[in-house]
Structure formats: structure tokens, C-alpha cells
Design a protein around this motif. Structure first.
Motif, PDB file in Angstrom:
ATOM      1  N   THR A 256       0.840  -1.196   0.000  1.00  0.00           N
ATOM      2  CA  THR A 256       0.000   0.000   0.000  1.00  0.00           C
ATOM      3  C   THR A 256       0.877   1.248   0.000  1.00  0.00           C
ATOM      4  OG1 THR A 256      -0.082   0.117   2.432  1.00  0.00           O
ATOM      5  CG2 THR A 256      -1.792  -1.180   1.314  1.00  0.00           C
TER       6      THR A 256
ATOM      7  N   ASP B  30       0.824   4.203   2.074  1.00  0.00           N
ATOM      8  CA  ASP B  30       0.275   4.844   3.274  1.00  0.00           C
ATOM      9  C   ASP B  30       0.971   6.192   3.445  1.00  0.00           C
ATOM     10  OD1 ASP B  30      -0.695   5.630   5.689  1.00  0.00           O
ATOM     11  OD2 ASP B  30      -0.236   3.754   6.739  1.00  0.00           O
TER      12      ASP B  30
ATOM     13  N   ARG C  50      -4.325   1.641  -2.085  1.00  0.00           N
ATOM     14  CA  ARG C  50      -3.952   0.235  -2.182  1.00  0.00           C
ATOM     15  C   ARG C  50      -3.295  -0.034  -3.529  1.00  0.00           C
ATOM     16  NH1 ARG C  50      -7.730  -2.171  -5.552  1.00  0.00           N
ATOM     17  NH2 ARG C  50      -9.709  -1.071  -5.690  1.00  0.00           N
ATOM     18  N   LYS C  51      -2.775  -1.238  -3.679  1.00  0.00           N
ATOM     19  CA  LYS C  51      -2.155  -1.636  -4.927  1.00  0.00           C
ATOM     20  C   LYS C  51      -3.197  -1.619  -6.044  1.00  0.00           C
ATOM     21  CE  LYS C  51       0.845  -5.287  -6.759  1.00  0.00           C
ATOM     22  NZ  LYS C  51       1.463  -6.610  -6.454  1.00  0.00           N
TER      23      LYS C  51
ATOM     24  N   LEU D 164      -7.989   1.666   0.261  1.00  0.00           N
ATOM     25  CA  LEU D 164      -8.425   0.649   1.226  1.00  0.00           C
ATOM     26  C   LEU D 164      -9.742   1.071   1.848  1.00  0.00           C
ATOM     27  CD1 LEU D 164      -5.143  -0.249   3.120  1.00  0.00           C
ATOM     28  CD2 LEU D 164      -6.286  -1.545   1.328  1.00  0.00           C
TER      29      LEU D 164
END
Length: 288
Positions: free
Chosen positions: A113, A115, A258-259, A288
Motif C-alpha cells: 500500500t 500509506d 492500495r495496490k 483501502l
């Protein structure tokens, strides 16, 4: 806007532009004052007024934020990032990074991720109105498209202007009968110590009317939660719009990317709109 406020805005913008170009050097109010011709007191007051931070605090946050981008998108060694951004040691950098991003530099690099809740953008406290996105759960889709890949230095995406998008989107529009044309933006970490790769694909939904030629690829866009932003404006302003989403909106709202691939969605535009230089699209970021 009165003359004094206009002067403060100009001084602030000039100061931040100069700071951005010199984060790899030791910086001080003395140096900034000598360079600008303004007093240390005046510069400190303006920076504090706009950001709530001292010069040292602001530079530290910007250096840590730049290091986060380097960790996400390049394979620059952690010791080299620490040295490049003026930290006294790798240990000092790692401590400061973990305090800001709640992960060690290595753990941050290995994460699936992005973040960036601790990210500080270069104009992070200039409270411009940011668009409020819709948060959506979308299904997985397959698209067929024409791709292009280029290499960029971190935070220097001058090569990735709208003309690259436009060329591919026009080629795809000519091949497709769909009213919706999709742009896919994939930021790819590479083994390069300086550059990273951007993969851009102009695509359309797969259907019986799609022209699926040997020159096009089938791509799966994963389902899941997305933040959907709307953009209406000039093609030149689009890059700044996306940059502000990543450096200001997502961190401020504590949203974790997220990916996945960023998705642009365009409707076929009339010749009148195209001639005006204005574009309209939805921009989706996987979260996410």
C-alpha cells in the motif's frame, strides 16, 4: 486582495519554490534571507503564518515526504536517501521516518500500500478548496487498449503532460465505437536508483464492437474500493489537480492507496469542447 497580502503571497510562493529546489542542501533562515533580500524575522513570520511551522520543521517534513516517494518508486539505497536529503546518519533518518510514517523505511518500501497519511506536500497548508470524492465499490473489468511507457525522475513529471494522453486517447477513440474511453495510469517502481516508470494505456471496455487488434493489450482492472474525483478544466491544469489529490487530499483525509491502477474515464467530447482546450473526466484512485 490588498497590496500587503499580495506581497506576502508572492514571497511565500517564491520561498517554497526555492526550498523545493534545495532540499538536498543545508538550509537556514540566514541563507534564505541573504538570497531573498528580506529579513529573517519577516520570512519566519510568513512561513509560520501559512504553514504553522518553522523553517526547520517544514524542511524536515518535506525531506521525509520526498524520501517516501523515493522509497515507493525507486530502488535508491536507504543510506543514499539519508545522505541526499541532509540527514546526519541513516539511523537518524530511520528514526525520523518511522516517527512520521509509523514504519521503518524498509517496511514502507516493501508494503503493498501507499500509506502517505504522514505526507506533507509543498503547499500543504494553502487551503484551496479540494473536491470531495465519492467512495465507491466497483467490480473488476477487462479493457483493451494501446499502451505507452516512459521514465521520469521523482517529482519531475514534466514529460508526462496531457499531450501523451491525448495522442493515445485519440488513436483509441478512432478505433472504438464506445462512448466511454478509459485511461489507465500505473506508477511502476523500477530497479533504477533515480527514475521510475509510468505506464499509460488508452483503453475501452471489451465488447463485440471493440477493435481488438494485435497492437492492443487486454488488461484487467481490479475491483474494490475507489475514490472518484471529477475534473473539469484545462488540460494543463490536470497534472496539478492529480498532484494535489496525492499530496494534500489523501493525506488530510487519512486515506491509504492500495495496490492497483489509477483510472481516468472520458466521454467522447464534441469538437467545440476540444477546441476550447477544456477537458472533463472522472479520476478513480484505488483505496483501502
Amino acid at each position: 486582495m490588498n497590496t500587503d497580502q499580495s506581497l506576502r503571497n508572492r514571497v511565500f510562493n517564491e520561498m517554497l519554490v526555492w526550498i523545493e529546489g534545495n532540499l538536498d542542501k543545508p538550509l537556514s533562515l540566514d541563507l534564505l534571507a541573504n538570497r531573498s533580500g528580506y529579513t529573517k524575522w519577516y520570512l519566519h513570520r510568513i512561513l509560520k503564518e501559512y504553514t504553522g511551522l518553522s523553517l526547520g520543521e517544514y524542511c524536515k517534513l518535506r525531506r521525509l515526504s520526498r524520501s517516501a516517494v523515493l522509497l515507493m518508486l525507486t530502488q535508491t539505497r536507504i543510506v543514499d536517501i539519508a545522505n541526499e536529503l541532509c540527514f546526519t546518519s541513516t539511523q537518524a533518518f530511520s528514526r525520523a521516518f518511522k516517527s512520521q510514517f509509523s514504519k521503518t523505511p524498509n517496511a514502507f518500501r516493501l508494503s503493498d500500500t501507499w500509506d502517505i497519511r504522514g505526507f506533507c506536500g509543498p503547499y500543504h497548508n494553502m487551503r484551496e478548496l479540494m473536491p470531495t470524492p465519492q467512495i465507491l465499490d466497483l467490480k473488476s473489468i477487462n479493457v483493451v487498449g494501446i499502451g505507452y511507457e516512459l521514465s521520469c525522475k521523482v517529482e519531475e513529471e514534466t514529460k508526462f503532460d496531457f499531450s501523451i494522453r491525448e495522442s493515445l486517447l485519440e488513436r483509441k477513440t478512432a478505433k472504438s465505437t464506445n462512448n466511454i474511453i478509459i485511461g489507465l495510469v500505473d506508477y511502476v517502481s523500477s530497479g533504477d536508483k533515480i527514475n521510475y516508470r509510468i505506464k499509460y494505456t488508452a483503453a475501452s471496455l471489451i465488447s463485440e464492437n471493440s477493435a481488438n487488434t494485435k497492437s492492443e493489450s487486454i488488461i484487467n482492472v481490479s475491483g474494490g474500493k475507489y475514490a472518484k474525483f471529477e475534473y473539469v478544466g484545462s488540460s494543463e491544469g490536470m497534472k496539478d489537480f492529480i498532484y494535489k489529490i496525492y499530496t494534500a487530499y489523501l493525506p488530510a483525509q487519512h486515506i491509504i492507496r492500495r495496490k492497483g491502477i489509477d483510472v481516468e474515464m472520458y466521454q467522447r467530447q464534441s469538437k467545440k469542447i476540444k477546441k476550447s482546450g477544456m477537458i472533463s473526466l472522472w479520476y478513480f484512485i484505488p483505496i483501502l
